[in-house]
Design a protein around this motif. Structure first.
Motif, PDB file in Angstrom:
ATOM      1  N   UNK A  47     -10.174   1.488  -7.304  1.00 53.52           N
ATOM      2  CA  UNK A  47      -9.165   1.146  -8.314  1.00 53.52           C
ATOM      3  C   UNK A  47      -9.455  -0.227  -8.920  1.00 53.52           C
ATOM      4  N   UNK A  48      -9.853  -1.150  -8.052  1.00 55.85           N
ATOM      5  CA  UNK A  48     -10.184  -2.499  -8.533  1.00 55.85           C
ATOM      6  C   UNK A  48     -11.402  -2.460  -9.451  1.00 55.85           C
ATOM      7  N   UNK A  86       0.833  -1.211   0.000  1.00 58.88           N
ATOM      8  CA  UNK A  86       0.000   0.000   0.000  1.00 58.88           C
ATOM      9  C   UNK A  86       0.871   1.265   0.000  1.00 58.88           C
ATOM     10  N   UNK A  87       2.044   1.207   0.642  1.00 64.26           N
ATOM     11  CA  UNK A  87       2.961   2.352   0.599  1.00 64.26           C
ATOM     12  C   UNK A  87       3.411   2.644  -0.810  1.00 64.26           C
ATOM     13  N   UNK A 113       1.073   0.752 -12.514  1.00 65.55           N
ATOM     14  CA  UNK A 113      -0.190   0.597 -11.801  1.00 65.55           C
ATOM     15  C   UNK A 113      -0.775  -0.793 -12.034  1.00 65.55           C
ATOM     16  N   UNK A 114      -0.716  -1.265 -13.284  1.00 61.01           N
ATOM     17  CA  UNK A 114      -1.230  -2.601 -13.588  1.00 61.01           C
ATOM     18  C   UNK A 114      -0.495  -3.674 -12.808  1.00 61.01           C
ATOM     19  N   UNK A 115       0.830  -3.520 -12.693  1.00 56.56           N
ATOM     20  CA  UNK A 115       1.640  -4.490 -11.947  1.00 56.56           C
ATOM     21  C   UNK A 115       1.238  -4.523 -10.476  1.00 56.56           C
ATOM     22  N   UNK A 116       1.077  -3.346  -9.880  1.00 56.69           N
ATOM     23  CA  UNK A 116       0.728  -3.275  -8.454  1.00 56.69           C
ATOM     24  C   UNK A 116      -0.656  -3.875  -8.206  1.00 56.69           C
ATOM     25  N   UNK A 117      -1.643  -3.482  -9.017  1.00 51.79           N
ATOM     26  CA  UNK A 117      -3.007  -3.971  -8.799  1.00 51.79           C
ATOM     27  C   UNK A 117      -3.092  -5.486  -8.983  1.00 51.79           C
TER      28      UNK A 117
END
Length: 779
Positions: free
Chosen positions: A473-474, A142-143, A488-492
């Protein structure tokens, strides 16, 4: 290099930073043929921020001169305002919701299930306890996510375009008061404005009709209004409008109604009250046209039009004279509206563009504060009916100046057309002048690298805010991350489903450390900025010498001008403080390197570097007074926000008490038995005590007798109160008043601020707060 150039925005905590994030110079200090030099100097100067930030990692170095202490005080105050603004935003949202629900309860139309829902919402309004994530892995993920959301505003801008009106308020709470919650810090403010630019650009590109731009009630318009409610906007409104509005609200008996129909109705009622009947030529019910043609009505309205115009002129002059006080962010948004208008409509006249700028500045910023000054914390009490109507007229007149006025709905407003014609050109000039501010992109580029170089950036956020943002976001992941391999795609993809919202008792406020997984090396950064090695060394040396000078005793011989930089470096190298010793040694190394590169000359005593160090020190000397002046202004803003917070909390206490009483009575009825309640009180209050606390707002008791007057408050039943007025030496009270909590809430809901006890008038809100405090029964 000019002093104006040196004063560009720097990072938080900078030893040489100005006290606000606004670029100091409002105009371009370089001519067009010097454009390349301007960019190069700007980039070089901005490196100061990086080196000050790097040196700040030396926790042992604590500059403690008068300026540093004043800056720390100001930073602490700004942080408090930012935190308190968020609390007020959340409370205001809760109070708006509860206002509507309690109104139903007063009218006995709320089911028990709804009462339980309201009770739950009341519990949610209390302070959160501190906590943390269940494990370090979640903290890191989350950070990383929130660092990306903060430092790449395009994602939030895109999300704001996708959410519904029902979702926008909770998202804005997180965006405006958490992700970009440090309202006076340059990086966060500039990132938030970048997000606005993206949203506005999309709005312009996708709105087919010019006339409907920025005027509809959309998530974008809600964003713009919410932005104006942050600390800087509130401070401006308080400084510029509060005195004018307070002066006007004191004219409680001055009637400036100019609607002919309303004037006619008031006139015939007065005639009928005075004489007992009406002449035949004055029927009771008439049309608006008939009223407008009546000679007596026209005679009443004529002086009112003159007085309204004078008051509006006063408001307008005050606003226009305070151009330089308008917060930088609000001016920058005006600039984007102008630029986007010219880009989409190249042939648009300035007057047409000013309609859009005025639609933001007046419609969404100035006028709401004029119409509802109590909710903007500009006055303490809701205005009486007549000044309230006058304020509404002033707001309409100012709005008509920004718009192309139409009088189809209110033809009588056409009588104010001379005011519009007289001021239209100067208002348009003012609106265009609002747009004349510098951009911040180069300093933002540097600020972002400073953030990457730090390891102590944190976000104060609640677990439910984190999970709600994750859920949004989801929900919109396909639109937000069209490329699954993007950051962003990688993190989600790594997260999985968003956790559900936690019950109130489990929600926690946390400090979330922010960091980036995708680091940028220092060499990559300087290459991207097109900064040469000698410029890097020059700015490091300048920053280090300034810090050394601020740490040395002010009466030391080494402080004399012109500065001898080698002597300063050697003096630092001989101090007992190891941090200063390292800085002194590093300064000597930098001087030698700059000599070898030909950037400095020992023969002129390093004049190029020396002059800039002296200029910076001179600027810092004059900055101290500005910092103290800004602190004084913000002290007043902070007090206002705190007072408003206390009012909101007292309102919630009132609702809790009322709901408890209603539910207790419902339970007693349901069980078919009397609920035995112990009488509370009586409590004694003197006239002077209630007057000091603001409970008594007006008193008819002669001054020489007030010391002998006192009041007794008691509560025989839940939700029922008895107030009696007594005079010393008399066995019986002079009067007694039975009150129901319903009645007080109803009065407050209807905007009735005074409770009349014949001899004195009480403030309804203050009475409610007093009753809550003294007669709180166990829930």
């Amino acid at each position: 290099m000019s002093v104006a150039t040196m004063l560009q925005p720097t990072s938080r905590g900078s030893a040489s930073t100005a006290s606000s994030f606004e670029p100091v110079s409002r105009t371009n200090t370089y001519s067009s043929h010097d454009g390349a030099r301007s960019i190069r100097q700007s980039k070089r100067v901005s490196m100061t921020a990086l080196y000050v930030s790097m040196s700040a990692k030396d926790k042992d170095l604590e500059i403690s001169d008068d300026l540093a202490r004043a800056q720390r005080t100001l930073r602490d105050l700004k942080s408090k305002i930012s935190t308190q603004s968020k609390k007020n935003f959340v409370l205001e949202k809760d109070v708006r919701y509860l206002d509507s629900r309690i109104a139903l309860l007063i009218q006995n139309r709320m089911a028990l299930e709804e009462q339980n829902e309201v009770a739950s919402r009341l519990d949610d309004a209390t302070e959160l306890q501190e906590g943390s994530f269940p494990n370090d892995e979640k903290t890191q993920k989350y950070g990383n996510l929130f660092f990306m959301l903060q430092s790449e505003p395009k994602h939030i801008a895109h999300l704001c375009r996708l959410v519904t009106m029902a979702e926008i308020d909770s998202l804005l709470q997180t965006v405006m008061f958490t992700i970009y919650g440090n309202q006076y810090e340059s990086r966060e403010e500039h990132l938030l404005l970048t997000m606005f630019q993206s949203v506005l650009t999309h709005q312009f590109e996708n709105t087919p009709e010019y006339s409907s731009l920025l005027r509809q009630n959309t998530p974008v318009s809600r964003m713009m209004t919410t932005y104006t409610r942050r600390g800087p906007g509130q401070g401006y409104l308080k400084e510029v409008l509060a005195e004018k509005i307070n002066s006007l609200t004191e004219l409680a008996d001055v009637d400036l109604e100019i609607n002919p129909l309303k004037v006619y109705e008031t006139m015939v009622k007065q005639i009928e009250d005075d004489s007992g009947s009406l002449p035949e030529d004055l029927p009771r019910s008439v049309t608006a046209e008939f009223a407008a043609e009546n000679a007596q009505v026209q005679a009443i309205i004529a002086p009112r039009l003159k007085m309204l115009t004078e008051i509006a002129e006063g408001f307008l002059s005050t606003i226009m004279e305070a151009l330089d006080e308008v917060p930088y962010g609000i001016r920058w948004i005006c600039k984007q509206i102008r630029n986007l208008s010219r880009r989409k409509y190249p042939d648009a006249q300035d007057s047409a563009i000013c309609v859009l700028i005025g639609g933001f500045f007046f419609l969404r910023f100035i006028n709401p504060a004029i119409v509802t000054p109590k909710s903007y914390m500009l006055i303490e009490r809701v205005p009486e009916e007549k000044p309230k109507r006058t304020l509404t007229y002033i707001a309409k007149m100012l709005q008509n100046l920004a718009n192309k006025p139409t009088y189809a709905k209110e033809p009588y407003m056409a009588r104010l057309q001379p005011f519009i014609q007289r001021n239209k050109d100067r208002v348009n000039k003012f609106l265009l002048d609002l747009c004349e501010v510098q951009d911040f992109y180069e300093s933002l580029e540097m600020d972002n690298y400073v953030a990457l170089s730090k390891r102590d950036i944190e976000l104060q956020i609640s677990l439910n805010e984190v999970y709600a943002t994750h859920a949004l976001l989801e929900k919109h992941a396909k639109e937000l991350a069209t490329d699954p391999s993007s950051h962003l795609g990688t993190i989600l993809a790594e997260f999985g489903p968003a956790p559900p919202q936690l019950p109130r008792k489990e929600n926690r406020a946390i400090n979330l450390p922010l960091y980036s997984r995708w680091e940028t090396s220092f060499d990559e950064f300087t290459q991207a900025l097109d900064i040469t090695q000698d410029e890097v060394y020059f700015m490091e040396a300048k920053s280090s010498f300034v810090q050394i000078m601020r740490s040395l005793p002010q009466n030391a011989s080494i402080m004399r001008r012109p500065l001898r930089l080698e002597a300063v470096a050697k003096a630092a190298g001989q101090m007992k403080d190891p941090v200063m010793v390292r800085k002194g040694i590093r300064c000597m190394e930098l001087l030698n390197s700059l000599l070898e590169m030909g950037a400095l000359d020992r023969a002129d005593d390093y004049a190029a570097l020396r002059d800039e160090v002296e200029q910076e020190l001179a600027h810092l000397g004059s900055l101290k007074e500005k910092v103290q002046e800004e602190t004084n202004k913000l002290d007043d803003v902070y007090k206002t926000i705190r007072d408003h917070n206390a009012y909101l909390l007292s309102q919630l206490d009132t609702y809790k008490s009322y709901l408890h009483n209603v539910r207790s009575q419902s339970e007693g009825t349901k069980r078919g038995k009397e609920v035995k309640v112990k009488e509370l009180g009586p409590y004694k209050f003197t006239h002077a005590q209630l007057e000091k606390d603001g409970v008594i707002v007006r008193s008819n008791v002669p001054e020489n007798r007030r010391s002998n007057i006192f009041f007794m408050f008691r509560s025989p039943l839940a939700g029922t109160f008895v107030i009696s007025l007594h005079y010393k030496g008399r066995a019986r009270g002079l009067l007694e008043l039975d009150l129901k909590l319903d009645d007080l809430l109803e009065m407050q809901k209807d905007g009735q601020e005074d409770l009349d006890l014949e001899y004195v008038q009480f403030d309804v809100s203050k009475v409610l707060a007093l009753l809550n405090k003294r007669f709180a029964r166990k829930k």
